[in-house]
Each structure stands twice: as structure tokens, then as C-alpha cells.
Design a protein around this motif. Structure first.
Motif, short mmCIF file in Angstrom:
data_model
loop_
_atom_site.label_atom_id
_atom_site.label_comp_id
_atom_site.label_asym_id
_atom_site.label_seq_id
_atom_site.Cartn_x
_atom_site.Cartn_y
_atom_site.Cartn_z
N LEU A 3 -0.65 3.05 -8.84
CA LEU A 3 -0.96 3.83 -7.64
C LEU A 3 -2.05 3.18 -6.81
CD1 LEU A 3 -0.56 6.46 -6.01
CD2 LEU A 3 -2.22 7.53 -7.54
N ASP A 4 -1.73 2.89 -5.57
CA ASP A 4 -2.71 2.42 -4.60
C ASP A 4 -3.45 3.64 -4.05
OD1 ASP A 4 -4.06 0.65 -2.86
OD2 ASP A 4 -2.54 0.89 -1.31
N VAL A 5 -4.60 3.44 -3.46
CA VAL A 5 -5.40 4.54 -2.90
C VAL A 5 -5.28 4.59 -1.39
CG1 VAL A 5 -7.75 5.39 -2.56
CG2 VAL A 5 -7.01 4.65 -4.83
N ASP A 6 -5.66 3.51 -0.71
CA ASP A 6 -5.66 3.50 0.75
C ASP A 6 -4.23 3.49 1.26
OD1 ASP A 6 -8.50 3.41 1.10
OD2 ASP A 6 -8.44 1.33 0.46
N GLY A 7 -3.85 4.55 1.93
CA GLY A 7 -2.47 4.72 2.38
C GLY A 7 -1.81 5.85 1.61
N THR A 59 -5.47 -0.67 -7.09
CA THR A 59 -6.17 -0.59 -5.81
C THR A 59 -7.40 -1.48 -5.80
OG1 THR A 59 -7.37 0.95 -4.36
CG2 THR A 59 -7.36 1.48 -6.71
N THR A 60 -7.81 -1.87 -4.63
CA THR A 60 -9.06 -2.62 -4.51
C THR A 60 -10.28 -1.74 -4.79
OG1 THR A 60 -9.10 -2.25 -2.13
CG2 THR A 60 -8.12 -4.32 -2.90
N TRP A 61 -10.08 -0.43 -4.88
CA TRP A 61 -11.16 0.47 -5.28
C TRP A 61 -11.57 0.20 -6.73
CZ3 TRP A 61 -13.41 4.91 -2.84
CH2 TRP A 61 -12.98 5.14 -1.53
N MET A 62 -10.67 -0.31 -7.51
CA MET A 62 -10.87 -0.62 -8.93
C MET A 62 -11.60 0.53 -9.64
SD MET A 62 -11.21 -4.75 -8.72
CE MET A 62 -11.31 -4.92 -10.48
N ASP A 63 -12.72 0.28 -10.32
CA ASP A 63 -13.41 1.32 -11.09
C ASP A 63 -13.93 2.46 -10.22
OD1 ASP A 63 -13.01 0.18 -13.61
OD2 ASP A 63 -14.76 -1.11 -13.38
N GLU A 64 -14.17 2.18 -8.95
CA GLU A 64 -14.63 3.25 -8.05
C GLU A 64 -13.57 4.35 -7.88
OE1 GLU A 64 -17.60 2.04 -4.70
OE2 GLU A 64 -15.99 0.52 -4.81
N ALA A 65 -12.32 4.02 -8.13
CA ALA A 65 -11.28 5.05 -8.07
C ALA A 65 -11.55 6.12 -9.13
CB ALA A 65 -9.90 4.43 -8.25
N ASN A 66 -11.99 5.72 -10.31
CA ASN A 66 -12.33 6.69 -11.35
C ASN A 66 -13.62 7.43 -11.03
OD1 ASN A 66 -10.21 6.67 -13.22
ND2 ASN A 66 -10.94 4.74 -14.10
N GLU A 67 -14.57 6.74 -10.40
CA GLU A 67 -15.86 7.36 -10.08
C GLU A 67 -15.75 8.35 -8.93
OE1 GLU A 67 -18.59 4.15 -9.29
OE2 GLU A 67 -17.95 3.11 -11.11
N CYS A 68 -14.98 8.01 -7.89
CA CYS A 68 -14.95 8.80 -6.66
C CYS A 68 -13.69 9.64 -6.48
CB CYS A 68 -15.08 7.88 -5.45
SG CYS A 68 -16.57 6.91 -5.40
N ASP A 119 1.42 1.32 0.25
CA ASP A 119 1.84 1.37 1.65
C ASP A 119 2.14 -0.01 2.23
OD1 ASP A 119 -1.10 1.09 1.37
OD2 ASP A 119 -1.05 0.90 3.55
N GLU A 120 1.99 -1.05 1.42
CA GLU A 120 2.17 -2.41 1.93
C GLU A 120 3.34 -3.17 1.31
OE1 GLU A 120 -1.66 -4.20 1.19
OE2 GLU A 120 -2.46 -3.43 3.07
N VAL A 121 4.08 -2.56 0.41
CA VAL A 121 5.18 -3.26 -0.25
C VAL A 121 6.36 -3.45 0.70
CG1 VAL A 121 4.53 -2.58 -2.57
CG2 VAL A 121 6.04 -1.12 -1.24
N THR A 122 7.12 -4.51 0.43
CA THR A 122 8.26 -4.83 1.29
C THR A 122 9.48 -5.19 0.43
OG1 THR A 122 7.83 -7.21 1.39
CG2 THR A 122 6.69 -5.82 3.03
N ASP A 123 10.57 -5.51 1.10
CA ASP A 123 11.77 -5.95 0.40
C ASP A 123 11.55 -7.27 -0.33
OD1 ASP A 123 13.21 -3.71 1.08
OD2 ASP A 123 14.10 -4.63 2.87
N VAL A 139 9.85 0.33 -6.50
CA VAL A 139 8.79 -0.11 -5.60
C VAL A 139 8.87 0.84 -4.41
CG1 VAL A 139 7.86 -2.01 -4.25
CG2 VAL A 139 9.02 -2.47 -6.43
N HIS A 140 7.93 1.80 -4.38
CA HIS A 140 8.00 2.91 -3.43
C HIS A 140 6.95 2.74 -2.34
CE1 HIS A 140 9.12 6.95 -2.20
NE2 HIS A 140 7.83 7.16 -1.99
N ARG A 141 7.43 2.57 -1.12
CA ARG A 141 6.53 2.42 0.03
C ARG A 141 6.20 3.79 0.61
NH1 ARG A 141 5.57 -2.02 3.98
NH2 ARG A 141 4.48 -1.03 5.70
N VAL A 142 4.92 4.03 0.84
CA VAL A 142 4.42 5.26 1.42
C VAL A 142 3.97 4.97 2.85
CG1 VAL A 142 2.56 6.98 1.26
CG2 VAL A 142 3.67 6.15 -0.81
N ASP A 143 4.27 5.87 3.76
CA ASP A 143 3.80 5.74 5.14
C ASP A 143 2.29 6.01 5.15
OD1 ASP A 143 3.10 6.07 7.83
OD2 ASP A 143 4.91 7.18 8.32
N ALA A 144 1.50 4.99 5.46
CA ALA A 144 0.04 5.10 5.42
C ALA A 144 -0.49 6.16 6.38
CB ALA A 144 -0.60 3.75 5.74
#
Length: 169
Positions: A3-7, A59-68, A119-123, A139-144
């Protein structure tokens, strides 16, 4: 499920006034708090918790995803993908349109079925995964601009009901 966070959890890209905001706990309201955290709908936690899979922060949030973010969603600490240092392979992947996360997530899955929500994955990512991963993958793309919707959760649940076995990441 990666799971990505931003988007997916923090929608962005539309006019700021289009996003509802939610209350933050006292630990996340300080001057150093990321103002985008207020865009996270706390109902995502319950929706993620009922999915029959392990959720992993990708996500690029890495450990901050668990903290925040995990506390906002009422989630326990989740596993976090640690991204490798950039290499020459990354440059080639970028030229070919492959997302920089793709190889690492396939390695992490180690042949097991997985979902990747971003939100950034492609074919290009879908094709590469199909050619280089033995297990099933969604591979599920979400509309950001919207973030995860009930329709997205329904699609994830349908895929998870397929007979892939017990060890979904």
C-alpha cells in the motif's frame, strides 16, 4: 497487499478545497505536522482491516507511515518495504517506463500472490510483473485526486476471494 500512501490514502492533485479534512490526534497537530495528514479518512483503517491479507507499507513514508498514519487509521504497526539505494538498473527501468518500486515489490513477494495499490503504476509495471513473477498479482491504480474509494475496496475484495492460498502479502 503493498500500500502506497500519497495518492491512495492522501488524495492530491485537485483543488485543496475539494478535499474533506478529518481531525488529527494531539500528537499530529503540532507545527511540524504534515498538513496533508488531515486528508486521511480514518474509515480506511476499518476497510483495510477486513481485507483478508497482510497490509505492508510500500511508500516513501517508510517507518513514518507507522508513526503518523497507522494511528490515524487505528491500525497496528505494519511491515514496511525498505527501498534499496538507486542503481544503474533504476535508470534503465525509468527509461523503459518501469516504476522504481516494481522490482523490489516482486522480490519481497517472493513468488507469493500480491496486490499493489498505488497511484503511479502503469501497464508497463503490469507486463513486467506478469513476465517476472510466478504468483498472481493485482496491480491496482488509484486515482490520486480521489484516493481509495469504495469501488477500489470492492475490486480488491473480489481479487482476494480468488483461490490463491493463505499467504497473501
Amino acid at each position: 497487499m503493498f500500500l502506497d500512501v500519497d495518492g491512495p490514502l492522501i488524495p492530491f492533485g485537485a483543488e485543496p478545497q475539494q478535499y474533506p479534512t478529518y481531525a488529527l490526534g494531539p500528537d499530529l497537530r503540532g507545527a511540524d505536522a504534515n498538513p496533508l495528514l488531515a486528508r486521511i479518512d480514518p474509515q480506511h483503517g476499518a476497510k483495510l482491516a477486513v481485507l483478508p491479507c497482510e497490509v505492508v507499507w510500500a511508500t516513501t513514508w517508510m517507518d513514518e507511515a507507522n508513526e503518523c498514519i497507522a494511528p490515524l487509521l487505528g491500525l497496528q504497526q505494519l511491515a514496511v518495504v525498505v527501498w534499496p539505494e538507486p542503481s544503474g538498473v533504476d535508470d534503465q527501468d525509468e527509461r523503459e517506463g518501469l516504476h522504481w518500486k516494481t522490482r523490489t515489490l516482486v522480490d519481497w513477494a517472493a513468488g507469493r500472490p500480491f496486490i499493489w495499490v498505488d497511484d503511479e503504476v502503469t501497464d508497463v509495471d503490469r507486463a513486467w510483473i506478469a513476465a517476472h513473477h510466478e504468483g498472481g498479482a493485482l496491480v491496482h491504480r488509484v486515482d490520486a485526486r480521489r484516493g481509495l474509494t469504495d469501488g477500489d475496496y470492492a475490486a480488491l475484495a473480489v481479487w482476494l476471494r480468488q483461490p490463491f492460498g493463505e499467504n497473501l502479502v
